[in-house]
Scaffold this motif. Structure first.
Motif, short mmCIF file in Angstrom:
data_model
loop_
_atom_site.label_atom_id
_atom_site.label_comp_id
_atom_site.label_asym_id
_atom_site.label_seq_id
_atom_site.Cartn_x
_atom_site.Cartn_y
_atom_site.Cartn_z
N GLY A 112 0.87 -1.27 -0.05
CA GLY A 112 -0.16 -0.06 0.03
C GLY A 112 0.84 1.15 0.02
N LYS A 113 1.99 1.09 0.40
CA LYS A 113 3.02 2.33 0.19
C LYS A 113 3.32 2.62 -1.18
N THR A 114 3.38 4.00 -1.47
CA THR A 114 3.83 4.55 -2.98
C THR A 114 5.36 4.48 -2.90
N PRO A 115 5.71 4.36 -4.36
CA PRO A 115 7.35 4.24 -4.21
C PRO A 115 7.83 5.51 -3.31
N PHE A 116 9.14 5.41 -2.85
CA PHE A 116 9.72 6.31 -1.84
C PHE A 116 11.17 6.29 -2.07
N TRP A 117 11.78 7.62 -1.71
CA TRP A 117 13.25 7.67 -1.70
C TRP A 117 13.82 7.22 -0.71
N ASP A 118 14.97 6.66 -0.98
CA ASP A 118 15.86 5.94 0.10
C ASP A 118 17.24 6.48 0.02
N ALA A 119 18.01 7.03 1.09
CA ALA A 119 19.38 7.58 0.89
C ALA A 119 20.41 6.66 0.88
N TYR A 120 21.59 6.86 0.46
CA TYR A 120 22.84 6.26 0.47
C TYR A 120 23.76 7.04 1.60
N ILE A 121 23.75 8.17 1.44
CA ILE A 121 24.62 8.90 2.31
C ILE A 121 23.80 9.56 3.75
N PHE A 122 24.48 9.42 4.78
CA PHE A 122 23.83 9.67 6.14
C PHE A 122 24.88 10.40 6.88
N GLY A 123 24.04 11.43 7.60
CA GLY A 123 24.88 12.06 8.94
C GLY A 123 24.27 11.76 10.01
N SER A 124 24.70 12.54 11.30
CA SER A 124 24.04 12.15 12.49
C SER A 124 23.69 13.45 13.19
N ASP A 125 22.74 13.67 13.74
CA ASP A 125 22.25 14.54 14.67
C ASP A 125 22.10 13.97 16.05
N GLN A 126 23.05 14.18 16.84
CA GLN A 126 23.43 13.64 18.30
C GLN A 126 22.89 12.16 18.41
N ASP A 142 11.63 9.48 4.40
CA ASP A 142 10.52 9.27 5.11
C ASP A 142 11.05 8.78 6.39
N SER A 143 12.07 8.13 6.61
CA SER A 143 12.72 7.58 7.77
C SER A 143 13.43 8.70 8.66
N ASP A 144 13.51 9.84 8.11
CA ASP A 144 14.30 10.80 8.99
C ASP A 144 13.54 11.28 10.27
N ARG A 145 14.10 11.39 11.21
CA ARG A 145 13.77 12.03 12.62
C ARG A 145 14.76 12.98 12.96
N ASP A 146 13.74 13.88 13.80
CA ASP A 146 14.54 15.16 14.40
C ASP A 146 15.07 14.77 15.74
N ALA A 147 16.31 14.95 15.97
CA ALA A 147 16.82 14.33 17.15
C ALA A 147 16.37 15.03 18.52
N GLY A 148 16.12 16.43 18.25
CA GLY A 148 15.60 17.00 19.66
C GLY A 148 14.06 16.69 19.95
N THR A 149 13.22 16.54 18.85
CA THR A 149 11.82 16.12 19.42
C THR A 149 11.38 14.78 19.06
N GLY A 150 12.19 13.90 18.14
CA GLY A 150 11.48 12.76 17.68
C GLY A 150 10.67 12.92 16.69
N ASN A 151 10.19 14.13 16.16
CA ASN A 151 9.42 14.35 15.20
C ASN A 151 9.81 13.82 13.67
N SER A 152 8.83 13.36 12.96
CA SER A 152 9.54 13.22 11.46
C SER A 152 9.85 14.32 10.79
N ILE A 153 10.86 14.26 10.30
CA ILE A 153 11.37 15.29 9.16
C ILE A 153 11.25 14.76 7.67
N GLY A 154 10.50 13.83 7.40
CA GLY A 154 10.43 13.41 6.17
C GLY A 154 9.33 14.25 5.29
N MET A 155 9.85 14.58 4.15
CA MET A 155 9.07 15.67 3.42
C MET A 155 7.59 15.44 3.43
N THR A 156 6.92 14.57 3.25
CA THR A 156 5.49 14.41 3.40
C THR A 156 4.85 14.77 4.62
#
Length: 844
Positions: A158-172, A291-305
């Protein structure tokens, strides 16, 4: 003053037809009293040493003061600051157009990816760097190139095609998709460059390289160095490129284009700049905000959608949305974002009809829990779908693959777009007001108007106002109003202009042609039997009479405005909903040979880009909709909100009303002043407050404007923001009256008397140019700069902003008319050294 300075400045003034008196004002900073019937005071003598008139050292660091002084030409600097106390900006040399013969930094650069190749899993990005003129920038000495790469994974469950990354950084310690600037840069000549990542995509985070999938590569440029100078990152940009590495194909490959940059630009213009400036395009943003990105300070999603939906929902969310990035140390709270249209207008961002966003149709037939619950935050979701953490979904927990079974065009319930239909907006398309003809329009005549209301969705079939319930329901109120002159509406009712047709202040005469709970046609309105109606104003009590004024009226206008009754909610067949309909304005000649419409200053289309159609531009209880020129008939330069203000406790007209939210007896609601003030809260030092129906105070300090506030082109038609302003009335800032009696409908008694409140010719006014500017620039420094009587050495205008006795000796329209021309255009006119377009950055 050195003779050569006087001569050079005087020569510069002659082409502009500026008087020698004005020249002296500009050079000496002396605030001269203008020629009037009763001149106020004598010209002040200039100090022997003008640098002695400079502000204290603390004011030298005032950003407002510096902003005014830094653009002064050399002649002014020599006079006002011979000791160099100000940090004057060095005048930049004119830019040479040809590459390789550059004399200064470009005003803006942007990369454009032309191709991406792969050596195994190592990408090489080929790109051109262009300046603001579209010329290739070949002389870059160094730059940091950030590269982000994502792959489009097929949708499943049921999930539409989605972007997944190769390069990652770290926020805390929290992983977030990012970019890499590690690699080799090569200058290929002619403004073309290449950048090869230092390692394969599968080596960054151990994510498998899948060359058969669509890949999006994004780049942004930082610390670009040219001519041994580093360009600000805010003047740089980004680029993106879709490719299938296994074949090199860029067309006919799967993609995910749901919202395009042009959708964002309708509200935000070209001022979208994040993370220091270079990251500007929606298509690039999704290469990090997966989609999988989360904000380190609040835990809120920062995925574009999720992030975009929640930011634009602002205060409509049950749980405020915020981001607290420990990487930057910034906390961003989006709970006060004011979205300028109904959030149900999904197609504002996701337009299925736009060929640039072919996947935008997914919003209507491939919804997911993530998409829906990001706005409807009384629901909870995870990657699987809606959960039972709360039970606000009628069908309980559901996986994503079942969403379309209910919420699609073939589903059991409404599709997503059908569920988000704004009924008043949809039914507004079924009504159109038409002024067909205006007769008896000479001075002394009572006009006769032929009009109709038709259905554009049904071959413009006319409505029968005596039968259709829209014209007699409980919320109906349809009016025809007369306004004049079209040069600038004053709505005078008698020959000498001391009375007006409507209530204070300067309002038009409105005639009801359809009213609530009444299917009978009002007095003076007749059914012509052919789908049209006639209003004969000679039959009214009192009749409408066009005055014979000096100067002559020229042309006037008829306005048709008001709401009808709708049946789109509640009990079927009961017409009790407020139905907005676009207002109509029709120009007719009084003494002109042909009708001359009121000047067109702003674009309705530009307003609707942000506010949408029959939505964010519905005012006064849905009575006035989607017509800027119609708004100006009431919101004219003479109008204030005096009629709606609370009773003044001291009952004395002195400018102060302690019962008012802003402490003032009245505020201008002139269209130009009010719209500027509403859209520039962060530029203003004083919150703009206007009172409306029922004595309700509207404070606009919390408005979050979506563009840079100096972007005149966001609303204005080309050239309409340039100085000087000609044939425009001064703006009333004080009518000389205050409210001493009021009911729910408005004021009913004034001090010193009602005649003062009604008579616009005795109002204290400011010049039209000052009104346009001070609505945004209301700081003390700005007012000193615009003021003719200001003590400051930077006072250059004829603005009448600092009248010491506005009640006993007001600056009337007659006084403004007799004053010398304003000096604003000398510095701020087209092509001058502080042209409005330059000062506001419109050439960026």
């Amino acid at each position: 003053m050195p003779a050569h300075v006087v001569k050079s400045v005087a020569s510069a003034l002659r082409p502009l037809a500026i008087t020698l008196v004005t020249c002296a004002l500009l050079l000496s900073g002396i605030a001269l009293a203008q020629s009037r019937d009763e001149p106020r005071g004598q010209p002040r003598s200039a100090p022997a040493d003008r640098s002695a008139a400079l502000p204290s050292s603390s004011r030298l660091q005032d950003p407002e003061m510096l902003r005014f002084m830094r653009n002064m030409p050399e002649e002014f600097r020599a006079i006002y600051d011979p000791e160099g106390r100000f940090e004057w900006a060095v005048a930049e040399q004119a830019r040479l157009e040809r590459i390789g013969d550059r004399q200064r930094l470009p005003e803006r650069i942007r990369p454009f990816i032309t191709n991406v190749t792969f050596d195994g899993s190592v990408p090489t990005v080929f790109f051109e760097v262009a300046d603001e003129f579209g010329n290739g920038v070949a002389d870059i000495q160094s730059m940091n190139v950030g590269v982000s790469v994502v792959k489009l994974l097929p949708g499943a469950n049921g999930k539409t095609p989605f972007w997944d990354a190769y390069i990652f950084g770290s926020d805390q310690g929290v992983p977030q998709a990012g970019s890499s600037n590690q690699g080799s840069l090569e200058n290929l000549g002619g403004g073309n460059y290449s950048f090869t990542l230092a390692q394969g995509l599968d080596e960054f985070a151990g994510v498998m390289f899948e060359p058969q999938l669509t890949h999006r590569i994004g780049i942004d440029l930082r610390n670009v160095r040219i001519l041994d100078q580093t360009l600000s990152n805010r003047l740089s940009g980004d680029s993106w490129f879709d490719v299938q590495p296994s074949t090199g194909a860029t067309e006919g490959i799967p993609t995910r284009r749901i919202a395009a940059q042009e959708n964002c630009a309708t509200c935000h213009g070209n001022e979208i700049r994040f993370h220091g400036g270079p990251r500007q395009t929606m298509e690039y943003c999704v290469t990090c905000h997966i989609d999988s990105d989360r904000d380190a300070g609040t835990g809120n999603s920062i995925g574009m959608t999720v992030m975009m939906h929640k930011i634009h929902m602002g205060p409509n969310l049950l749980e405020p949305y915020s981001i607290e990035s420990n990487r930057t140390g910034r906390f961003s709270d989006y709970s006060n974002v004011t979205y300028p249209q109904d959030v149900r207008n999904c197609t504002t961002c996701h337009d299925p009809a736009n060929p640039e966003t072919p996947e935008a149709a997914w919003i209507d037939n491939r919804g997911t829990a993530e998409q829906c619950a990001s706005c409807h935050d009384n629901l909870t979701f995870n990657d699987w779908g809606l959960t039972n953490l709360n039970r606000n979904h009628a069908a309980g927990a559901q996986p994503n693959e079942t969403c379309a079974a209910c919420h699609s065009k073939s589903g059991l319930m409404e599709s997503v777009l059908e569920a988000h239909t704004i009924q008043s907006q949809a039914t507004a398309r079924e009504f159109q007001y038409n002024i067909i003809e205006v007769m008896n329009t000479a001075p002394g005549d009572s006009p006769v108007v032929v009009f109709s209301i038709t259905d554009p969705t049904n071959d413009n079939e006319p409505y029968d106002m005596t039968v259709h319930p829209a014209f007699s329901g409980s919320t109906t109120g349809l009016r025809i109003s007369f306004v004049w002159p079209n040069t600038d509406f004053t709505n005078v009712a008698n020959d000498d202009g001391t009375d007006i047709t409507g209530r204070p202040v300067a309002q038009p005469r409105g005639i009801v042609v359809a009213s609530a709970n009444n299917s009978d046609l009002p007095t003076g309105v007749f059914d012509n039997g052919n789908g049209t109606y006639t209003l004969d104003t000679a039959l009214l009590d009192p009749p409408v009479i066009i005055p014979n004024t000096t100067p002559a009226i020229g042309s006037a206008s008829v306005m048709m405005e008001g709401r009808l009754s709708g049946d789109f909610s509640g009990q079927v067949g009961v017409f009790s909903d407020q139905q907005p309909v676009t207002s109509a304005l029709y120009a007719f000649a009084v003494t002109d040979a042909e009708p001359v419409p009121r000047r067109m200053v702003v674009s309705l289309q530009k307003c609707q880009d942000c506010h949408n159609v029959n939505d964010g531009l519905n005012f006064h209880g849905n009575n006035r909709s989607d017509n800027n020129e119609a708004c100006a008939t009431c919101h004219n330069p003479n109008s204030t909100d005096l009629f709606r203000r609370p009773v003044d406790p001291d009952g004395v007209a002195d400018g102060v009303n302690e019962a008012a939210l802003d402490g003032l007896e009245e505020a201008s609601v002139s269209w130009a002043y009010m719209i500027h003030a509403i859209h520039s809260p962060s530029a203003r030092e004083n919150e703009y407050v206007a009172y409306g129906f029922g004595g309700t105070a509207y404070a606009y300090g919390d408005v979050t404007y979506t563009r840079r506030e100096g972007d005149c082109t966001a609303c204005h038609l080309e050239g309409t923001y340039a100085l000087p302003l000609e044939n425009v009335l001064g703006t009333t800032v004080n009518s000389g009256a205050t409210v001493i009696g009021a009911g729910f409908a408005g004021a009913n008694a004034y001090a010193p008397d009602e005649a003062t409140a009604r008579d616009w010719t005795v109002d204290n006014k400011i010049s039209p140019e000052a009104a346009a500017c001070v609505a945004c620039h209301d700081s003390a420094v700005a007012i000193e700069h615009m003021s003719v009587r200001g003590e400051s050495f930077i006072s250059f205008g004829n603005s009448f902003l600092d009248n010491p006795d506005p009640f006993g000796d007001p600056d009337t329209q007659a006084r403004i008319n007799s004053a010398a021309p304003e000096n604003c255009a000398f510095c701020h006119g087209p092509g001058t050294f502080v042209d409005v377009a330059v000062a506001h950055g419109l050439n960026r």
